[in-house]
Design a protein around this motif. Structure first.
Motif, PDB file in Angstrom:
ATOM      1  N   MET A  30       0.960  -1.297   0.008  1.00 22.40           N
ATOM      2  CA  MET A  30      -0.141  -0.168  -0.122  1.00 22.40           C
ATOM      3  C   MET A  30       0.947   1.110   0.006  1.00 22.40           C
ATOM      4  O   MET A  30       1.764   1.574   0.759  1.00 22.40           O
ATOM      5  CB  MET A  30      -1.034   0.183   1.154  1.00 22.40           C
ATOM      6  N   ILE A  31       0.559   2.073  -0.833  1.00 25.64           N
ATOM      7  CA  ILE A  31       1.476   3.511  -1.163  1.00 25.64           C
ATOM      8  C   ILE A  31       0.684   4.339  -0.793  1.00 25.64           C
ATOM      9  O   ILE A  31      -0.263   4.722  -1.459  1.00 25.64           O
ATOM     10  CB  ILE A  31       2.077   3.576  -2.680  1.00 25.64           C
ATOM     11  N   PRO A  32       0.433   5.087   0.534  1.00 30.06           N
ATOM     12  CA  PRO A  32      -0.235   6.145   0.902  1.00 30.06           C
ATOM     13  C   PRO A  32      -0.388   7.041   0.057  1.00 30.06           C
ATOM     14  O   PRO A  32       0.892   7.711  -0.398  1.00 30.06           O
ATOM     15  CB  PRO A  32      -0.192   6.341   2.375  1.00 30.06           C
ATOM     16  N   VAL A  33      -1.358   7.884  -0.052  1.00 30.19           N
ATOM     17  CA  VAL A  33      -1.582   9.133  -1.101  1.00 30.19           C
ATOM     18  C   VAL A  33      -2.205  10.171   0.283  1.00 30.19           C
ATOM     19  O   VAL A  33      -3.325   9.805   0.139  1.00 30.19           O
ATOM     20  CB  VAL A  33      -2.269   8.908  -2.400  1.00 30.19           C
ATOM     21  N   ASP A  34      -1.696  11.199   0.310  1.00 27.65           N
ATOM     22  CA  ASP A  34      -2.104  11.975   1.168  1.00 27.65           C
ATOM     23  C   ASP A  34      -3.123  12.996   0.469  1.00 27.65           C
ATOM     24  O   ASP A  34      -2.640  14.144  -0.070  1.00 27.65           O
ATOM     25  CB  ASP A  34      -1.097  12.780   1.991  1.00 27.65           C
ATOM     26  N   LEU A  35      -4.516  12.855   0.534  1.00 32.35           N
ATOM     27  CA  LEU A  35      -5.359  13.768  -0.101  1.00 32.35           C
ATOM     28  C   LEU A  35      -5.322  15.157   0.468  1.00 32.35           C
ATOM     29  O   LEU A  35      -5.622  16.222  -0.543  1.00 32.35           O
ATOM     30  CB  LEU A  35      -6.665  13.188  -0.321  1.00 32.35           C
ATOM     31  N   MET A  36      -5.225  15.238   1.756  1.00 34.92           N
ATOM     32  CA  MET A  36      -5.252  16.568   2.497  1.00 34.92           C
ATOM     33  C   MET A  36      -4.100  17.532   1.997  1.00 34.92           C
ATOM     34  O   MET A  36      -4.088  18.652   2.168  1.00 34.92           O
ATOM     35  CB  MET A  36      -5.277  16.262   3.961  1.00 34.92           C
ATOM     36  N   LYS A  37      -3.035  16.592   1.447  1.00 34.25           N
ATOM     37  CA  LYS A  37      -1.881  17.621   0.948  1.00 34.25           C
ATOM     38  C   LYS A  37      -1.887  17.484  -0.612  1.00 34.25           C
ATOM     39  O   LYS A  37      -0.902  17.965  -1.040  1.00 34.25           O
ATOM     40  CB  LYS A  37      -0.583  16.828   1.587  1.00 34.25           C
ATOM     41  N   ALA A  38      -2.896  17.086  -1.262  1.00 35.64           N
ATOM     42  CA  ALA A  38      -3.195  17.217  -2.526  1.00 35.64           C
ATOM     43  C   ALA A  38      -2.157  16.381  -3.363  1.00 35.64           C
ATOM     44  O   ALA A  38      -1.376  16.699  -4.366  1.00 35.64           O
ATOM     45  CB  ALA A  38      -3.203  18.802  -3.212  1.00 35.64           C
ATOM     46  N   GLU A  39      -1.642  15.315  -2.503  1.00 39.59           N
ATOM     47  CA  GLU A  39      -0.476  14.628  -3.378  1.00 39.59           C
ATOM     48  C   GLU A  39      -0.903  13.929  -4.808  1.00 39.59           C
ATOM     49  O   GLU A  39      -0.035  13.612  -5.205  1.00 39.59           O
ATOM     50  CB  GLU A  39      -0.018  13.674  -2.439  1.00 39.59           C
ATOM     51  N   HIS A  40      -2.203  13.660  -4.731  1.00 38.33           N
ATOM     52  CA  HIS A  40      -2.715  13.175  -6.124  1.00 38.33           C
ATOM     53  C   HIS A  40      -2.595  14.050  -7.315  1.00 38.33           C
ATOM     54  O   HIS A  40      -2.830  13.873  -8.395  1.00 38.33           O
ATOM     55  CB  HIS A  40      -4.273  12.843  -5.784  1.00 38.33           C
ATOM     56  N   HIS A  41      -2.374  15.451  -6.867  1.00 38.78           N
ATOM     57  CA  HIS A  41      -1.957  16.485  -7.866  1.00 38.78           C
ATOM     58  C   HIS A  41      -0.612  16.571  -8.037  1.00 38.78           C
ATOM     59  O   HIS A  41      -0.206  17.397  -9.063  1.00 38.78           O
ATOM     60  CB  HIS A  41      -2.873  17.839  -7.584  1.00 38.78           C
ATOM     61  N   SER A  42       0.316  15.959  -7.419  1.00 43.49           N
ATOM     62  CA  SER A  42       1.723  16.143  -7.599  1.00 43.49           C
ATOM     63  C   SER A  42       2.114  15.736  -8.949  1.00 43.49           C
ATOM     64  O   SER A  42       1.624  14.790  -9.466  1.00 43.49           O
ATOM     65  CB  SER A  42       2.597  15.410  -6.308  1.00 43.49           C
ATOM     66  N   LYS A  43       3.277  16.061  -9.480  1.00 37.69           N
ATOM     67  CA  LYS A  43       3.987  15.831 -10.363  1.00 37.69           C
ATOM     68  C   LYS A  43       4.374  14.276 -10.612  1.00 37.69           C
ATOM     69  O   LYS A  43       4.045  13.630 -11.462  1.00 37.69           O
ATOM     70  CB  LYS A  43       5.456  16.680 -10.580  1.00 37.69           C
ATOM     71  N   GLU A  44       4.720  13.924  -9.275  1.00 32.07           N
ATOM     72  CA  GLU A  44       5.064  12.350  -9.143  1.00 32.07           C
ATOM     73  C   GLU A  44       4.119  11.512  -9.416  1.00 32.07           C
ATOM     74  O   GLU A  44       4.089  10.367 -10.225  1.00 32.07           O
ATOM     75  CB  GLU A  44       5.792  12.124  -7.783  1.00 32.07           C
ATOM     76  N   PHE A  45       2.878  11.643  -8.785  1.00 34.63           N
ATOM     77  CA  PHE A  45       1.560  11.195  -8.987  1.00 34.63           C
ATOM     78  C   PHE A  45       0.884  10.942 -10.361  1.00 34.63           C
ATOM     79  O   PHE A  45       0.400  10.136 -10.871  1.00 34.63           O
ATOM     80  CB  PHE A  45       0.489  11.378  -7.715  1.00 34.63           C
ATOM     81  N   VAL A  46       1.083  12.006 -11.062  1.00 33.87           N
ATOM     82  CA  VAL A  46       0.351  12.439 -12.358  1.00 33.87           C
ATOM     83  C   VAL A  46       1.195  11.643 -13.197  1.00 33.87           C
ATOM     84  O   VAL A  46       0.633  11.162 -14.340  1.00 33.87           O
ATOM     85  CB  VAL A  46       0.536  14.108 -12.644  1.00 33.87           C
ATOM     86  N   GLN A  47       2.540  11.470 -13.120  1.00 28.61           N
ATOM     87  CA  GLN A  47       3.095  10.721 -13.977  1.00 28.61           C
ATOM     88  C   GLN A  47       2.702   9.045 -13.832  1.00 28.61           C
ATOM     89  O   GLN A  47       2.908   8.396 -14.715  1.00 28.61           O
ATOM     90  CB  GLN A  47       4.769  10.544 -13.618  1.00 28.61           C
ATOM     91  N   ILE A  48       2.205   8.703 -12.882  1.00 26.30           N
ATOM     92  CA  ILE A  48       1.830   7.461 -12.455  1.00 26.30           C
ATOM     93  C   ILE A  48       0.501   7.215 -13.236  1.00 26.30           C
ATOM     94  O   ILE A  48      -0.012   6.292 -14.012  1.00 26.30           O
ATOM     95  CB  ILE A  48       1.688   6.926 -11.214  1.00 26.30           C
ATOM     96  N   SER A  49      -0.534   8.229 -12.822  1.00 21.98           N
ATOM     97  CA  SER A  49      -1.801   8.150 -13.155  1.00 21.98           C
ATOM     98  C   SER A  49      -2.191   9.596 -13.450  1.00 21.98           C
ATOM     99  O   SER A  49      -2.506  10.560 -12.760  1.00 21.98           O
ATOM    100  CB  SER A  49      -2.762   7.793 -12.453  1.00 21.98           C
ATOM    101  N   PRO A  50      -2.500  10.179 -14.729  1.00 21.40           N
ATOM    102  CA  PRO A  50      -2.915  11.300 -15.213  1.00 21.40           C
ATOM    103  C   PRO A  50      -4.399  11.662 -14.670  1.00 21.40           C
ATOM    104  O   PRO A  50      -5.001  12.794 -14.810  1.00 21.40           O
ATOM    105  CB  PRO A  50      -2.899  11.250 -16.779  1.00 21.40           C
ATOM    106  N   LEU A  51      -5.004  10.571 -14.319  1.00 22.44           N
ATOM    107  CA  LEU A  51      -6.378  10.705 -13.880  1.00 22.44           C
ATOM    108  C   LEU A  51      -6.503  11.616 -12.514  1.00 22.44           C
ATOM    109  O   LEU A  51      -7.517  12.205 -12.108  1.00 22.44           O
ATOM    110  CB  LEU A  51      -7.225   9.326 -13.645  1.00 22.44           C
ATOM    111  N   MET A  52      -5.278  11.647 -11.677  1.00 23.97           N
ATOM    112  CA  MET A  52      -5.249  12.285 -10.601  1.00 23.97           C
ATOM    113  C   MET A  52      -6.130  12.154  -9.544  1.00 23.97           C
ATOM    114  O   MET A  52      -7.134  12.991  -8.570  1.00 23.97           O
ATOM    115  CB  MET A  52      -5.177  13.903 -10.792  1.00 23.97           C
ATOM    116  N   LYS A  53      -6.536  10.595  -9.328  1.00 25.75           N
ATOM    117  CA  LYS A  53      -7.361  10.223  -8.493  1.00 25.75           C
ATOM    118  C   LYS A  53      -6.741   8.912  -7.874  1.00 25.75           C
ATOM    119  O   LYS A  53      -6.189   8.218  -8.382  1.00 25.75           O
ATOM    120  CB  LYS A  53      -8.745   9.899  -8.986  1.00 25.75           C
TER     121      LYS A  53
END
Length: 239
Positions: A30-53
């Motif tokens: 499990m790789i935690p994604v901190d939604l409160m810090k908007a990590e799903h909008h980070s450059k690193e996450f977007v490279q994994i999934s452009p859906l940003m969800k």
């Protein structure tokens, strides 16, 4: 290679996926994604999934977003028991029907009540007009009525005599509303009875573990300035 699941347990979809994987002893990181810090909008996450969800699944070089797609992939990939997603055409269609319906009904309305009763006033320090909250709860009550009258009826579970993906995902949406201190059980003894049946199969210890974060949401750390800015942009849509 171990499966990677990018999750945040405040999300009902992520909780459903986590429970399903744990229940079937599917090995994953499990790789935690901190939604409160908007990590799903980070450059690193977007490279994994452009859906940003969340959730997102990565199985070696295969990346998949959308909770229903991931759940169905796990059913096929790990050959989970048939009752979760039946092989027969009619049984499969009944689960598909619920999974197609829930996005704009149970999931949408449970999440909206959570935002209006908890997220917006508690974290974003913004008042919610009474009429907006009233409309949101009316929509949720209508979805709960349909959950009973269209799907559950007089059956033990939503699509038949055995638990399916429909029940798991519906349970986690109901927990969203519960976490906002909304009494979904008022005048609905059938809902509590169904919830207890589902949780008894999933295992109370696993349910308690997974539901802990969302039921203690008020204790969560403050949101990031980036999330505050996003809220200010989106609040006309939310309210």
């Amino acid at each position: 290679m171990v499966l990677n699941l990018y999750l945040n347990l405040y999300s009902s979809s992520c909780r459903s996926l986590y429970i399903f994987a744990k229940l079937h002893v599917i090995s994953f990181d499990m790789i935690p994604v901190d939604l409160m810090k908007a990590e799903h909008h980070s450059k690193e996450f977007v490279q994994i999934s452009p859906l940003m969800k969340v959730p997102v699944m990565k199985d070696e070089d295969f990346v998949l977003g959308e909770s229903v797609a991931i759940m169905l992939y796990l059913c096929r990939r790990f050959k989970t028991p048939d009752h979760w997603y039946p092989d027969d055409a009619k049984g499969c269609a009944l689960v598909d029907e619920y999974l197609a319906w829930q996005h704009l009904n149970m999931k949408k309305h449970c999440t909206k009540v959570l935002w209006m009763k908890m997220m917006i006033p508690h974290f974003f320090r913004h008042s919610v007009p009474h009429e907006n909250l009233e409309e949101a709860t009316k929509d949720l009550n209508h979805s709960l009525d349909l959950l009973k009258d269209k799907f559950l009826r007089d059956k033990p579970f939503l699509t038949g005599d055995r638990i399916s993906l429909a029940d798991l995902m519906a349970l986690e949406d109901v927990v969203q509303a519960i976490s906002a201190d909304y009494n979904v059980f008022e005048n609905r003894p059938w809902l509590r009875e169904w919830q207890e049946k589902v949780e008894s199969i999933l295992g109370q210890e696993l349910c308690d573990e997974v539901h802990g974060p969302i039921l203690k949401l008020k204790e969560a750390p403050a949101i990031s300035s980036e999330m505050l800015n996003k809220f200010n942009v989106m609040k006309s849509e939310l309210l």
